[in-house]
Design a protein around this motif. Structure first.
Motif, short mmCIF file in Angstrom:
data_model
loop_
_atom_site.label_atom_id
_atom_site.label_comp_id
_atom_site.label_asym_id
_atom_site.label_seq_id
_atom_site.Cartn_x
_atom_site.Cartn_y
_atom_site.Cartn_z
N ALA A 1 67.15 53.08 57.84
CA ALA A 1 66.99 52.22 57.01
C ALA A 1 68.14 51.50 56.16
O ALA A 1 69.23 51.85 56.19
CB ALA A 1 66.23 53.18 55.48
N PRO A 2 68.07 50.42 55.73
CA PRO A 2 69.21 49.58 55.17
C PRO A 2 69.55 50.44 53.80
O PRO A 2 69.06 50.93 52.99
CB PRO A 2 68.55 48.28 54.77
N ASP A 3 70.85 50.58 53.69
CA ASP A 3 71.70 51.36 52.45
C ASP A 3 71.77 50.57 51.42
O ASP A 3 72.60 49.58 51.50
CB ASP A 3 72.94 51.79 53.02
N PRO A 4 71.01 50.74 50.25
CA PRO A 4 71.13 49.73 49.10
C PRO A 4 72.44 50.13 48.32
O PRO A 4 72.68 49.51 47.34
CB PRO A 4 69.97 50.46 48.48
N THR A 5 73.27 51.39 48.81
CA THR A 5 74.46 51.72 47.92
C THR A 5 75.64 50.60 48.38
O THR A 5 76.68 50.50 47.53
CB THR A 5 74.80 52.99 48.05
N GLY A 6 75.47 50.13 49.63
CA GLY A 6 76.43 49.17 50.24
C GLY A 6 76.86 48.21 49.24
O GLY A 6 78.24 47.80 49.38
N VAL A 7 75.93 47.57 48.47
CA VAL A 7 76.50 46.25 47.60
C VAL A 7 77.45 46.97 46.51
O VAL A 7 78.22 45.91 45.86
CB VAL A 7 75.29 45.58 47.15
N LEU B 1 61.72 45.10 48.31
CA LEU B 1 62.12 45.10 49.57
C LEU B 1 63.48 45.42 49.78
O LEU B 1 64.30 44.77 49.08
CB LEU B 1 61.75 43.81 50.45
N VAL B 2 64.13 46.33 50.84
CA VAL B 2 65.57 46.29 50.90
C VAL B 2 65.95 45.67 52.28
O VAL B 2 65.65 45.85 53.27
CB VAL B 2 65.85 47.96 51.25
N ALA B 3 66.64 44.43 51.99
CA ALA B 3 67.01 43.59 53.16
C ALA B 3 68.18 44.48 53.89
O ALA B 3 68.73 45.37 53.56
CB ALA B 3 67.63 42.42 52.43
N ARG B 4 68.28 43.78 55.21
CA ARG B 4 69.25 44.41 56.23
C ARG B 4 70.58 44.77 55.50
O ARG B 4 71.33 45.57 56.05
CB ARG B 4 69.03 43.85 57.28
N ASP B 5 71.06 43.86 54.83
CA ASP B 5 72.42 44.09 54.30
C ASP B 5 72.30 44.98 53.05
O ASP B 5 73.38 45.26 52.31
CB ASP B 5 73.23 42.70 53.81
N GLY B 6 71.28 45.61 52.66
CA GLY B 6 71.18 46.66 51.64
C GLY B 6 70.83 45.81 50.12
O GLY B 6 70.43 46.56 49.12
#
Length: 528
Positions: free
Chosen positions: A295-301, A146-151
């Protein structure tokens, strides 16, 4: 859905997903007043009463082991419950608001390389902590990621496959291997020994699918699919998508080798090989990095590691305007069914408040607000009353972050309807100010309270109930900030007014007198 609460504590509210190993429900923890996820394990997992006690022991043991994976990418395990009948098995976990990875997959639009690498890198990090426990996932697949809202990427269902694995207790009805065939390693298909490299094979399947939009192997039957995992070679990614970097193609092929010992040594090696494809810290995404809309962006972290919480954004211009009731316009009649729903929501919410179940009480009102707004207008009297009650519940429950924007929006709505000096607009602005004070925004809170007090003084008495409460709030907030001289200037005349109007024995009068006594002690030498 069970009608009674699980373990007299957890209520099942809404089914979220239906899977091979169990159903997931959105639930509510009545003891801690918080939403939870509740996994109901398939009843078929227990095939005879003789196995029930052994299953109960394993269930709790695996839940405890899973709870030892201390990583933000693993939803916390709160509780493991086997009911008295041994027929229902529940795992109570953190409820994550996010998007399953399966929703990102589109064969006609593969993900940007940075997105795929970011997801894989986060999964690899989670696996490294799990394998250190040691816990092997056994069923890694897009539906369990799951990709949470904060990525942040969350890996779900750790321990579930281990609970249902085949061995001497024969806990599966069919004895078939545990896993999902599209992501099952050759050793799982053969029923061989499971190792951390088993999870790496599944990760290779997931990464291949993220980059190409296609499964590694596809077949008309499960048997043929399992045969391919054991015997067939995967199609190299660059034949499906030429822009995939060669080193990333090599990594996926390495992860998908048939023999476990031929795959990468561990998760740390995989992470190191993914690093070159992750966005550098501080780099903003370009057009080539655009993923699925919304979609939440997983690169943000990786772009902004350990970044503070995002600021609340003002509504985007051009959005739907509130449907206000114009002055003098006749009120919209409330349909009988909606009237009953609103009445029931208030009653249910009030009953929950009696039990101090604030989060659920607010949620009950939220469920009727949207249909009421659609039928009556977002700024109708009934809808604003519902929203105001929900905001008040958030405030009572200490959820000031949720209450603040609601009170701000309500103040603006009431100002449009009855003017900015109206009683309801003033009350909502004062409540918003109290939320700001609780959130540490003291300067803004004091300015807002003083602004409301100025309006009250212009339209009402300085010793009206509203004015007295505002003056008291301002004085005590100044005192809490160590601004004793200013607090004294506010509280001394307030105390005189309180003694004259309400009497020296009034509860608030006594409280103000005690505060003034502390100020007069001049403990820090600043009140003279």
């Amino acid at each position: 859905m069970p009608q009674e609460a699980i373990s007299d504590r957890y209520e099942l509210l809404e089914e979220l997903s239906h899977g091979g190993m169990g159903d997931v429900w959105r639930g509510y923890d009545a003891v801690l007043d918080r939403p939870v996820a509740v996994k109901l394990i398939r009843q078929a997992a227990v095939t005879s009463p003789q196995l029930a006690e052994e299953f109960a022991k394993r269930f709790r043991r695996e839940a405890r082991i899973t709870a030892r994976i201390q990583h933000p990418g693993v939803p916390q395990v709160y509780d493991a419950v086997l009911d008295a009948s041994y027929e229902r098995l529940f795992l109570v976990m953190e409820l994550v608001d996010g998007v399953p990875l399966s929703a990102y997959l589109d064969p006609d639009r593969p993900l940007p390389v940075s997105w795929a690498a970011a997801v894989a890198a986060q999964v690899t990090t989670v696996l490294s902590y799990a394998h250190d426990v040691p816990v092997i996932h056994r069923d890694l697949k897009p539906g369990n990621i799951l990709v949470a809202r904060d990525g942040t990427v969350k890996v779900l269902d750790f321990g579930i496959a281990a609970m249902l694995r085949t061995d001497v207790t024969k806990l599966t009805a069919t004895g078939s291997p545990i896993g999902t065939h599209q992501y099952m390693s050759p050793e799982q298909v053969r029923g061989g020994r499971i190792t951390p490299q088993t999870d790496l094979y599944a990760l290779g399947c997931v990464l291949h699918e993220l980059l190409s939009g296609r499964l590694v192997f596809e077949a008309e039957s499960e048997y043929l699919l399992m045969y391919q995992h054991v015997n067939a070679g995967p199609t190299p990614l660059r034949k499906l998508r030429p822009d995939v970097p060669e080193a990333l193609e090599e990594l996926v092929l390495h992860l998908l080798r048939k023999a476990p010992e031929a795959r990468p040594a561990d998760t740390q090696e995989v992470y190191a090989r993914l690093l070159p494809f992750l966005p550098p810290t501080g780099q903003e995404p370009g057009t080539a990095d655009a993923g699925p809309a919304g979609a939440p962006d997983p690169t943000g972290v990786f772009r902004h590691p350990f970044a503070p919480r995002a600021r609340a954004q003002a509504p985007a211009p051009g959005g739907p305007a509130p449907t206000a009731v114009l002055p003098g316009a006749p009120p919209v009649p409330v349909p009988a069914r909606l009237r009953d729903d609103i009445k029931e929501a208030y009653a249910h919410s009030d009953a929950l408040l009696e039990e101090e179940r604030f989060a659920q009480a607010a949620e009950v009102l939220g469920e009727v607000i949207e249909p009421a707004a659609l039928a009556l207008g977002s700024e109708s009297k009934q809808v604003l009353a519902l929203r105001r009650q929900r905001a008040a519940i958030h405030l009572l429950g200490g959820d000031y972050r949720a209450a603040l924007p609601e009170f701000d929006a309500l103040a603006d709505a009431y100002a449009r309807i009855a003017g900015p000096t109206g009683e309801q607009a003033r009350a909502c602005r004062a409540q918003a100010a109290r939320c700001r004070a609780e959130l540490g925004q003291v300067t803004d809170a004091l300015a807002a309270l003083q602004g409301v007090l100025n309006v009250v003084r212009a339209v009402d008495s300085d010793v009206s109930e509203e004015a007295v409460e505002l003056r008291h709030n301002i004085g005590m907030l100044l005192l809490a900030q160590g601004r004793t001289a200013e607090a004294r200037q506010v509280l001394e005349p307030l105390h005189q007014d309180m003694c004259m109007v309400f009497g020296p024995e009034d509860e608030m009068t006594v409280e103000i007198a005690e505060a003034l006594a502390v100020i007069r002690l001049d403990l820090d030498g600043s009140a003279s």
